[in-house]
Design a protein around this motif. Sequence first.
Motif, PDB file in Angstrom:
ATOM      1  N   LEU A 179      28.190  37.957  46.839  1.00 61.39           N
ATOM      2  CA  LEU A 179      28.036  39.376  46.536  1.00 61.39           C
ATOM      3  C   LEU A 179      29.405  40.050  46.459  1.00 61.39           C
ATOM      4  O   LEU A 179      29.685  40.823  45.532  1.00 61.39           O
ATOM      5  CB  LEU A 179      27.180  40.040  47.624  1.00 61.39           C
ATOM      6  N   ALA A 180      30.277  39.760  47.425  1.00 61.54           N
ATOM      7  CA  ALA A 180      31.598  40.380  47.448  1.00 61.54           C
ATOM      8  C   ALA A 180      32.446  39.934  46.267  1.00 61.54           C
ATOM      9  O   ALA A 180      33.207  40.733  45.698  1.00 61.54           O
ATOM     10  CB  ALA A 180      32.294  40.045  48.766  1.00 61.54           C
ATOM     11  N   ALA A 181      32.317  38.670  45.876  1.00 62.85           N
ATOM     12  CA  ALA A 181      33.098  38.186  44.739  1.00 62.85           C
ATOM     13  C   ALA A 181      32.684  38.893  43.455  1.00 62.85           C
ATOM     14  O   ALA A 181      33.533  39.260  42.627  1.00 62.85           O
ATOM     15  CB  ALA A 181      32.929  36.676  44.599  1.00 62.85           C
ATOM     16  N   HIS A 182      31.383  39.104  43.287  1.00 66.07           N
ATOM     17  CA  HIS A 182      30.941  39.801  42.081  1.00 66.07           C
ATOM     18  C   HIS A 182      31.319  41.273  42.144  1.00 66.07           C
ATOM     19  O   HIS A 182      31.664  41.880  41.118  1.00 66.07           O
ATOM     20  CB  HIS A 182      29.437  39.637  41.897  1.00 66.07           C
ATOM     21  N   ALA A 183      31.295  41.875  43.339  1.00 66.48           N
ATOM     22  CA  ALA A 183      31.753  43.256  43.489  1.00 66.48           C
ATOM     23  C   ALA A 183      33.222  43.367  43.099  1.00 66.48           C
ATOM     24  O   ALA A 183      33.642  44.335  42.443  1.00 66.48           O
ATOM     25  CB  ALA A 183      31.541  43.741  44.916  1.00 66.48           C
ATOM     26  N   ALA A 184      34.026  42.376  43.492  1.00 71.80           N
ATOM     27  CA  ALA A 184      35.440  42.375  43.110  1.00 71.80           C
ATOM     28  C   ALA A 184      35.591  42.301  41.594  1.00 71.80           C
ATOM     29  O   ALA A 184      36.465  42.962  41.008  1.00 71.80           O
ATOM     30  CB  ALA A 184      36.157  41.207  43.776  1.00 71.80           C
ATOM     31  N   ALA A 185      34.744  41.508  40.943  1.00 67.98           N
ATOM     32  CA  ALA A 185      34.795  41.415  39.485  1.00 67.98           C
ATOM     33  C   ALA A 185      34.412  42.737  38.834  1.00 67.98           C
ATOM     34  O   ALA A 185      34.983  43.128  37.808  1.00 67.98           O
ATOM     35  CB  ALA A 185      33.865  40.296  39.005  1.00 67.98           C
TER      36      ALA A 185
END
Length: 701
Positions: free
Chosen positions: A495-501
């Motif tokens: 979830l955090a990785a996609h939020a960063a994207a």
Amino acid sequence: MTELEQITPDSPAALINRELSWLSFARRVLALAEDPGQPLLERVKFAGIMGTIYDEFAMKRIGGLFRQARKGWARRGPDGLTPAEALKACRAELRSQQQLVATVVDEQLRPALRDLGLPILNAGDLSPSQRDFLTRYCMDSVEPILVPLAADAAHPFPFISNLGLNLAVLVSEPGRRNPRFVRIKVPANRPRWVPLPDHAGWVPLEQVIADNLSAIFPRASVSACYFFRVTRGAKDDPWTDQADDEDVELSPGAIIGMVTAELSARKYAGVVRLEVSADMPAALRNWLAAQLGADPADVIATPGLLSLGDLMDLPVEGHAELRDAPHEPVTHPRLRALDRTDPAAVFDEIRRGDILVHLPYHSFDTSILRFLQSAAIDPAVLAIKLTIYRTGRRSPIIQALKEAARRGKQVAVLVEITARFDEAPNISWGRELEEAGAHVAYGVERVKTHVKLALVVREEPAGIRRYVHVGTGNYHEGTARLYEDLGLLSMDPELAAHAAAVFNELTGGIPAPTPGKLLVAPHDLRERFTAAIRREAEHTRAGRPCGIRAKMNQLQDPQIIRELYRASMAGVPIVLNVRGLCCLRAGVPGLSPTIKVYSTLGRFLEHSRIYRFENGGTPEFFIGSADWMTRNLSRRMEVIAPVNDPVIKTELEAILCTYEADNCSAWDMQPDGEYVLRHPAAGECRRGAQQVFIERAASSL
């Protein structure tokens, strides 16, 4: 077979007009001002809210329809109405509602306030000593700043500013055949409600001025005085969801310049509503409308007070018995024992498992604000990323971001400076953050950014770890006490990785990958919701558990509505809690037989979005910033997050069930689009959802 039973999903009649549905929502809010079961000062507050609701509707929706009709647009909308037809219907309904709320104020609320020793008095109600007091007040504190402006052969008709309250004074002079028209603007920098000595009540400022015109015009005779108010349409911008939107590609500097120009242009936009005293003669009304270039159909004669929004500022001190019981948000149970001196404590707790914050029942200050303030001073934090759509005038979040930048952390903020009616403060915040050393982006090409997202990057013994907050509401400490919202705090790596994207797209223009953990508009949010709705229909045809339950602010998108109709026709049970406008027709045989729509209203503004799909017996939950509106699905950057934590799924299930069990503050939509308020059955206790949430939060202490 009735007319409604002959409707198909593709029929224009299958969709309720958006503007008329919004006015239906306004009518439900008005019922709170009418309700004698509400505390009196809460009724007064809701009457004030109605004033601001009608102002915004006139500026945005009437203004938009007026421009389209003036351009000669004959294209019918999805509901089958042309702009001219919708404008006519909205004008009539707006006039009816405005006159109704004015009558409620004049015939119910003011008498009730008077009976309790809190009167809003007319100048004619005053004793000689009270009038003397107000004359001295007027001449000492008001008259020096008044600017009478005449309109005659030698003086052009003066410019009338948006939403200002004005006096239309007819002045007779010796040797002059006809009275002279003089406009006096009621100064906005003086209190609207002028207090009388000994707490004897208040007199509206415009009446104080009107009662002292002989002193203001000592050498002339005032033959008549009336009140009026002008509303100017909010000018279209490239991010609105009007039908004449155009794509634009602008640099940040160009965006700021364009928005600044829009703010200036709004002051001088065309008149879309002229409110006048009910006793103003027809000839003067028509003359005023002609001078202002207003359509006679937009003239609303109003009994009693104008500018009802000011009722929200009626300065009543004390009288707790006339208000809702005070509500104090509680700290989320998992955040109560944290060491307040340790900025790492909140991150340690999130690592134990996701946290669902339910505002305003949980405290914003001790959850979301603490998350960001801790990040600002935590030595382990390397970066903070945040979206700002609306925030407070003296926002502690802005101060935390500035502090983080001063401490050398990477701070990246997406400031959406085209947030309607919040453009000016957002430009100011953006510049303030830049001066502190933050990286600031001003929106995304072609679309508004409505994302409610925060990301904190920490360096920990195990390596770099990211923490994310996905919310349904703005990072605004003021509205967090008034709006019902949800927020998910998580360290889920995917979830955090996609939020960063997503942040990379917001600040750097690099498209976020799709599909990903998050549902992102305008990329794949519509398609993934559509697929989820269709999947429920497949489940019901296969005999598997199925169902859709959702909570949102608005439901308007024709494509999603038609998908819901087809799912209902296949047998999928659908329950929708839609606070505001809803263009879907519920419970129509042959079209939406399994769809129930209801609207929850109360002391807090329902604002969260929850989407639940039964998924064959393995329910899926989502929360986020997007309603099922065309603008949210196709014309804005939005984020919806899946909820995977089983504990939080249970919490969301309980929230939905609490709303569905409400028996006194929920309104059920009928097949014809009308709404009926629920009432407890004989002998049944009242179960207002908001009160249940208050009690549930208090019991957790």
